[in-house]
Design an enzyme around this catalytic site. Structure first.
Site, PDB file in Angstrom:
ATOM      1  N   PRO A  11      36.126  48.471  46.667  1.00 29.34           N
ATOM      2  CA  PRO A  11      34.742  48.892  46.479  1.00 29.34           C
ATOM      3  C   PRO A  11      33.732  47.741  46.440  1.00 29.34           C
ATOM      4  O   PRO A  11      34.009  46.679  45.881  1.00 29.34           O
ATOM      5  CB  PRO A  11      34.770  49.604  45.123  1.00 29.34           C
ATOM      6  N   ASN A  12      32.599  48.017  47.037  1.00 27.75           N
ATOM      7  CA  ASN A  12      31.423  47.124  47.059  1.00 27.75           C
ATOM      8  C   ASN A  12      31.585  45.898  47.951  1.00 27.75           C
ATOM      9  O   ASN A  12      30.635  45.146  48.135  1.00 27.75           O
ATOM     10  CB  ASN A  12      31.035  46.685  45.630  1.00 27.75           C
ATOM     11  N   ARG A  19      25.158  40.942  48.269  1.00 32.02           N
ATOM     12  CA  ARG A  19      25.470  41.281  46.883  1.00 32.02           C
ATOM     13  C   ARG A  19      25.813  40.018  46.099  1.00 32.02           C
ATOM     14  O   ARG A  19      26.755  39.307  46.469  1.00 32.02           O
ATOM     15  CB  ARG A  19      26.702  42.202  46.934  1.00 32.02           C
ATOM     16  N   TYR A  24      29.477  35.583  45.344  1.00 30.66           N
ATOM     17  CA  TYR A  24      30.382  35.986  46.437  1.00 30.66           C
ATOM     18  C   TYR A  24      30.095  35.303  47.771  1.00 30.66           C
ATOM     19  O   TYR A  24      30.869  35.455  48.715  1.00 30.66           O
ATOM     20  CB  TYR A  24      30.347  37.510  46.606  1.00 30.66           C
ATOM     21  N   ASN A  75      42.139  42.616  48.525  1.00 24.14           N
ATOM     22  CA  ASN A  75      41.091  42.350  47.548  1.00 24.14           C
ATOM     23  C   ASN A  75      40.625  43.728  47.094  1.00 24.14           C
ATOM     24  O   ASN A  75      39.843  44.389  47.784  1.00 24.14           O
ATOM     25  CB  ASN A  75      39.931  41.563  48.156  1.00 24.14           C
ATOM     26  N   ALA A  78      36.845  45.743  42.018  1.00 28.50           N
ATOM     27  CA  ALA A  78      36.923  46.131  40.603  1.00 28.50           C
ATOM     28  C   ALA A  78      38.166  46.971  40.294  1.00 28.50           C
ATOM     29  O   ALA A  78      38.633  46.990  39.149  1.00 28.50           O
ATOM     30  CB  ALA A  78      35.661  46.896  40.213  1.00 28.50           C
ATOM     31  N   HIS A  81      41.164  45.562  38.372  1.00 23.97           N
ATOM     32  CA  HIS A  81      41.183  45.477  36.904  1.00 23.97           C
ATOM     33  C   HIS A  81      41.420  46.825  36.236  1.00 23.97           C
ATOM     34  O   HIS A  81      41.513  46.898  35.016  1.00 23.97           O
ATOM     35  CB  HIS A  81      39.844  44.912  36.394  1.00 23.97           C
ATOM     36  N   ASP A  88      51.005  51.048  41.345  1.00 27.95           N
ATOM     37  CA  ASP A  88      52.212  51.826  41.643  1.00 27.95           C
ATOM     38  C   ASP A  88      52.474  51.905  43.142  1.00 27.95           C
ATOM     39  O   ASP A  88      53.619  51.799  43.593  1.00 27.95           O
ATOM     40  CB  ASP A  88      52.100  53.242  41.056  1.00 27.95           C
ATOM     41  N   GLU A  99      47.260  38.777  46.851  1.00 27.48           N
ATOM     42  CA  GLU A  99      45.995  39.233  46.267  1.00 27.48           C
ATOM     43  C   GLU A  99      44.920  38.168  46.513  1.00 27.48           C
ATOM     44  O   GLU A  99      45.184  36.977  46.342  1.00 27.48           O
ATOM     45  CB  GLU A  99      46.198  39.430  44.761  1.00 27.48           C
ATOM     46  N   HIS A 101      40.745  37.170  45.754  1.00 28.09           N
ATOM     47  CA  HIS A 101      39.412  37.393  45.188  1.00 28.09           C
ATOM     48  C   HIS A 101      38.515  36.262  45.665  1.00 28.09           C
ATOM     49  O   HIS A 101      38.931  35.088  45.630  1.00 28.09           O
ATOM     50  CB  HIS A 101      39.443  37.413  43.655  1.00 28.09           C
ATOM     51  N   LEU A 102      37.319  36.602  46.068  1.00 28.49           N
ATOM     52  CA  LEU A 102      36.374  35.572  46.500  1.00 28.49           C
ATOM     53  C   LEU A 102      36.021  34.652  45.343  1.00 28.49           C
ATOM     54  O   LEU A 102      35.949  33.430  45.490  1.00 28.49           O
ATOM     55  CB  LEU A 102      35.104  36.245  47.034  1.00 28.49           C
ATOM     56  N   SER A 103      35.781  35.261  44.190  1.00 30.29           N
ATOM     57  CA  SER A 103      35.384  34.493  43.007  1.00 30.29           C
ATOM     58  C   SER A 103      36.621  34.136  42.184  1.00 30.29           C
ATOM     59  O   SER A 103      37.689  34.747  42.344  1.00 30.29           O
ATOM     60  CB  SER A 103      34.420  35.325  42.155  1.00 30.29           C
ATOM     61  N   ARG A 108      35.202  34.227  34.744  1.00 29.83           N
ATOM     62  CA  ARG A 108      34.111  35.193  34.605  1.00 29.83           C
ATOM     63  C   ARG A 108      34.293  36.030  33.331  1.00 29.83           C
ATOM     64  O   ARG A 108      34.913  35.576  32.381  1.00 29.83           O
ATOM     65  CB  ARG A 108      34.033  36.033  35.887  1.00 29.83           C
ATOM     66  N   ARG A 112      37.655  40.730  33.788  1.00 27.64           N
ATOM     67  CA  ARG A 112      38.098  40.424  35.158  1.00 27.64           C
ATOM     68  C   ARG A 112      39.365  39.568  35.175  1.00 27.64           C
ATOM     69  O   ARG A 112      39.996  39.396  36.215  1.00 27.64           O
ATOM     70  CB  ARG A 112      36.998  39.698  35.937  1.00 27.64           C
TER      71      ARG A 112
HETATM   72  C1  DQA Z   1      36.213  40.454  43.382  1.00 21.52           C
HETATM   73  C2  DQA Z   1      36.228  40.233  41.869  1.00 21.52           C
HETATM   74  C3  DQA Z   1      36.134  41.565  41.129  1.00 21.52           C
HETATM   75  O1  DQA Z   1      36.125  41.337  39.728  1.00 21.52           O
HETATM   76  C4  DQA Z   1      34.863  42.292  41.507  1.00 21.52           C
HETATM   77  O2  DQA Z   1      34.826  43.556  40.887  1.00 21.52           O
HETATM   78  C5  DQA Z   1      34.694  42.414  42.975  1.00 21.52           C
HETATM   79  C6  DQA Z   1      34.996  41.253  43.817  1.00 21.52           C
HETATM   80  C7  DQA Z   1      36.186  39.123  44.144  1.00 21.52           C
HETATM   81  O3  DQA Z   1      36.502  39.139  45.337  1.00 21.52           O
HETATM   82  O4  DQA Z   1      35.851  38.078  43.582  1.00 21.52           O
HETATM   83  O5  DQA Z   1      34.220  43.428  43.479  1.00 21.52           O
HETATM   84  O6  DQA Z   1      37.384  41.143  43.753  1.00 21.52           O
END
Ligand code: DQA
Length: 150
Positions: A11-12, A19, A24, A75, A78, A81, A88, A99, A101-103, A108, A112
């Site tokens: 998501p997002n 964003r 990011y 990735n 959210a 978390h 599963d 896995e 994550h950009l950040s 943080r 997270r």
């Molecule tokens: C994220 C980190 C997550 O905590 C956040 O909800 C995201 C982006 C990252 O790529 O850093 O949507 O997955």
């Protein structure tokens, strides 16, 4: 052995580039997809790159990867978390999961720092921005090259 890698984005992540750019970065998801495709080509890997805002769609895509993908890069945004359902589904796979994550999620908010995805992942790449996806492809290339599993 198939060298098809499923790259899943949650998501997002469709909003990347607009964003919270200070966190990011300015690359859009489509920029990241292009760079993954060109990097994967050099590694002899085929890429299936997807994004959804839906937890259930992610679960279905992970289930569908059984028997069709050599590895998954995920990735989950959210949902990393919060989603035991995604955990599963990943645990039902017998191929490596990396896995991304950009950040750097550990620098943080404390919520997270916990990722359900990590429990099913071979490894985690966080904090390198868009480059993290290319690093994940390098890791996957090594893993499937040696036939290693999660
Ligand atoms: C994220 C980190 C997550 O905590 C956040 O909800 C995201 C982006 C990252 O790529 O850093 O949507 O997955």
């Amino acid at each position: 052995m198939s060298r098809k890698v499923l790259i899943l984005n949650g998501p997002n992540l469709n909003l990347l580039g607009t964003r919270e750019v200070e966190i990011y970065g300015r690359d859009s998801l489509s920029d990241i997809e292009k760079s993954c495709r060109s990097h994967a080509k050099g590694l002899g890997i085929e890429v299936d790159f997807r994004q959804t805002n839906s937890e259930s769609e992610l679960v279905t895509w992970i289930q569908d990867a059984r028997g069709t993908a050599a590895a998954i890069i995920i990735n989950a945004g959210a949902y990393s978390h919060t989603s035991i359902a995604i955990l599963d589904a990943l645990k039902a796979l017998d191929v490596p999961v990396v896995e991304v994550h950009l950040s750097n999620i550990f620098q943080r908010e404390s919520f997270r720092a916990e990722s359900y995805v990590s429990r099913a992942a071979k490894g985690l790449i966080a904090g390198f921005g868009a480059q993290g996806y290319r690093l994940a492809l390098d890791a996957i290339s090594q893993l499937i090259g040696t036939g290693a599993k999660t």
